[in-house]
Design an enzyme around this catalytic site. Structure first.
Site, PDB file in Angstrom:
ATOM      1  N   HIS A 177       0.830  -1.199   0.000  1.00 50.11           N
ATOM      2  CA  HIS A 177       0.000   0.000   0.000  1.00 50.11           C
ATOM      3  C   HIS A 177       0.869   1.255   0.000  1.00 50.11           C
ATOM      4  O   HIS A 177       0.527   2.263  -0.631  1.00 50.11           O
ATOM      5  CB  HIS A 177      -0.930  -0.033   1.223  1.00 50.11           C
ATOM      6  CG  HIS A 177      -1.737   1.207   1.405  1.00 50.11           C
ATOM      7  ND1 HIS A 177      -1.449   2.142   2.376  1.00 50.11           N
ATOM      8  CD2 HIS A 177      -2.817   1.685   0.733  1.00 50.11           C
ATOM      9  CE1 HIS A 177      -2.310   3.124   2.306  1.00 50.11           C
ATOM     10  NE2 HIS A 177      -3.160   2.879   1.322  1.00 50.11           N
ATOM     11  N   GLU A 179       1.995   1.975  -3.460  1.00 51.95           N
ATOM     12  CA  GLU A 179       0.878   2.567  -4.221  1.00 51.95           C
ATOM     13  C   GLU A 179       0.867   4.088  -4.049  1.00 51.95           C
ATOM     14  O   GLU A 179       0.737   4.839  -5.019  1.00 51.95           O
ATOM     15  CB  GLU A 179      -0.443   1.965  -3.755  1.00 51.95           C
ATOM     16  CG  GLU A 179      -1.676   2.585  -4.400  1.00 51.95           C
ATOM     17  CD  GLU A 179      -2.897   2.579  -3.491  1.00 51.95           C
ATOM     18  OE1 GLU A 179      -3.555   3.635  -3.360  1.00 51.95           O
ATOM     19  OE2 GLU A 179      -3.177   1.517  -2.903  1.00 51.95           O
ATOM     20  N   HIS A 180       1.019   4.541  -2.805  1.00 53.28           N
ATOM     21  CA  HIS A 180       1.051   5.977  -2.531  1.00 53.28           C
ATOM     22  C   HIS A 180       2.248   6.646  -3.194  1.00 53.28           C
ATOM     23  O   HIS A 180       2.142   7.725  -3.772  1.00 53.28           O
ATOM     24  CB  HIS A 180       1.114   6.221  -1.018  1.00 53.28           C
ATOM     25  CG  HIS A 180      -0.213   6.191  -0.343  1.00 53.28           C
ATOM     26  ND1 HIS A 180      -0.696   7.230   0.423  1.00 53.28           N
ATOM     27  CD2 HIS A 180      -1.192   5.248  -0.325  1.00 53.28           C
ATOM     28  CE1 HIS A 180      -1.883   6.926   0.896  1.00 53.28           C
ATOM     29  NE2 HIS A 180      -2.208   5.716   0.469  1.00 53.28           N
ATOM     30  N   GLU A 190      -4.235   7.757   7.882  1.00 46.35           N
ATOM     31  CA  GLU A 190      -5.211   6.854   7.273  1.00 46.35           C
ATOM     32  C   GLU A 190      -5.539   5.709   8.232  1.00 46.35           C
ATOM     33  O   GLU A 190      -6.705   5.305   8.374  1.00 46.35           O
ATOM     34  CB  GLU A 190      -4.643   6.308   5.955  1.00 46.35           C
ATOM     35  CG  GLU A 190      -5.652   5.596   5.085  1.00 46.35           C
ATOM     36  CD  GLU A 190      -5.092   5.191   3.736  1.00 46.35           C
ATOM     37  OE1 GLU A 190      -5.816   4.486   2.995  1.00 46.35           O
ATOM     38  OE2 GLU A 190      -3.945   5.549   3.416  1.00 46.35           O
TER      39      GLU A 190
END
Length: 418
Positions: free
Chosen positions: A46, A49-50, A126
């Site tokens: 993840h 991805e960022h 997040e």
């Protein structure tokens, strides 16, 4: 009509031409997610991805966003347990821009340590936001409970501790091992010139070397039966009940989708009608299946006032018992099949949905079923085949429960399972 074109290095390009639309959706799919991680680097998929949105050697982060914004398109990405996808949706006249931007992000991202330090804070926020959303958190806790000994149970976002271990060297090493041509599928659906798109994609991807060739299979997982309660000061209590489901690629998933439609998949389902409409005990109550390689889950969720937990859990297991003993009727089966077919056909009208479907299918299953094949498979479902899957999934020996919120101390979930 689907077409599959494989580059010499192993990258697969799967496409569906839809001449009557004006949009085109493009996605780069990598067979990599939280299930590839370990405790130390949990969340790195993840994180990557960022990072691919933070700027390349050719574009700043703002330039990346403006490149798609200024043509009225969409640019986004998502990470799951077994795959990561970077995608665009644009007008058909701008497919060349979409390919250029996505490939630039994919191959030329700077991934600087300063950007990593900034993004670590963003992802921590997040995670904090997720912790403040108990109706979402309870699903993650269920996965962690069921697959406690396997990366399949790891949170996709990672943890505060694991995020601190992620640096530029870790990211580079992880991408070198997992971001490989043989582990990548490019999916495109919509109105486009096939030869032009294949030519553009080939020029961007054909020189990518296949340094590592990771296996696509995961080890066998065991379903762990347990009960986990996380106490939080909330107005509502949130509950998940999990049964062992159907693994990815097993054709019985269609029977389970029918069961889900009847049992808890919509406003006309048994759970919704009994618990919300008839009893008024919950605002939200539903069920859903999840399928992975070598593993599956069938989950039931309910959000309610803490004082109603016992009654809601009792009703959920009463409906499970009813399903086991009485199965379903021919009328329910016919309605559920029509609902499934309707939902599927309506989804075909979106180029994004089609891109997602063919990309994920090719990446994880190495095959794509045509709409006619899927509709025929739904039509072929029988009372007997549904009864078999009910008996297999709703087994009282394989049940896990997660609960989040103000859970009364006198609640004994074990008594409901027995």
């Amino acid at each position: 009509m689907y077409k599959l074109h494989a580059l010499a290095n192993g990258v697969r390009i799967v496409s569906e031409y839809i001449p009557y639309v004006r949009s085109v959706s493009l996605g780069i799919w990598v067979g990599n997610g939280s299930r590839r991680e370990d405790k130390k680097n949990n969340g790195i998929s993840h994180f990557i991805e960022h990072m691919l949105f933070k700027g390349t050697t050719n574009r700043s982060a703002k330039d990346i966003a403006e490149s798609i914004d200024c043509i009225g398109g969409q640019l986004n990405a998502f990470t799951g347990k077994e795959s990561t996808c970077f995608y665009t949706k644009t007008l058909d006249t701008h497919i060349d821009i979409a390919i250029d931007v996505l490939s630039d992000m994919f191959f030329n991202s700077k991934i600087s340590q300063s950007d990593i330090d900034v993004e670590r804070k963003v992802i921590m926020e997040e995670i904090n936001m997720y912790e403040d959303s108990p109706e979402e958190l309870v699903h993650d806790i269920l996965s962690e409970t069921i697959w406690s000994a396997d990366p399949l149970g790891y949170p996709i976002l990672g943890t505060g501790e694991s995020l601190q271990q992620i640096n530029r060297d870790e990211i580079s090493k992880y991408m070198e091992n997992n971001y490989t041509p043989s582990n990548t599928v490019i999916a495109i659906a919509g109105n486009f010139d096939y030869d032009k798109v294949i030519d553009l994609l080939s020029k961007k991807f054909e020189n990518w070397k296949n340094i590592n060739n990771i296996g696509s299979n995961y080890k066998e997982t065991n379903f762990n039966s347990d009960i986990v309660v996380k106490h939080k000061d909330t107005e509502q209590a949130h509950l998940c009940v999990g049964f062992e489901g159907i693994q990815q690629g097993n054709d019985s998933i269609y029977e389970l989708l029918v069961v889900n439609t009847i049992f808890g998949g919509g406003m006309s389902s048994r759970l919704f009608q009994k618990i919300r409409e008839e009893k008024g005990l919950a605002y939200s109550v539903y069920s859903y299946p999840s399928s992975y390689q070598n593993a599956g889950l069938f989950a039931i969720y309910a959000g309610m006032n803490p004082s109603q937990i016992s009654e809601v859990v009792k009703l959920i297991f009463a409906e499970v018992d009813c399903l086991n003993k009485n199965k379903i009727t021919k009328e329910e089966l016919d309605k559920a099949k029509e609902q499934l077919k309707g939902n599927y056909i309506l989804g075909l009208e979106s180029t994004s949905s089609r891109m997602n479907s063919i990309g994920k299918s090719e990446l994880l299953l190495k095959q794509i079923k045509t709409p006619d094949q899927i509709l025929k498979r739904i039509n072929d479902i029988t009372i007997e085949s549904v009864s078999d899957i009910i008996q297999k999934v709703f087994d009282n020996k394989n049940i896990s429960i997660s609960a989040v919120g103000t859970i009364p101390d006198d609640i004994v979930f074990e008594k409901f399972i027995r």
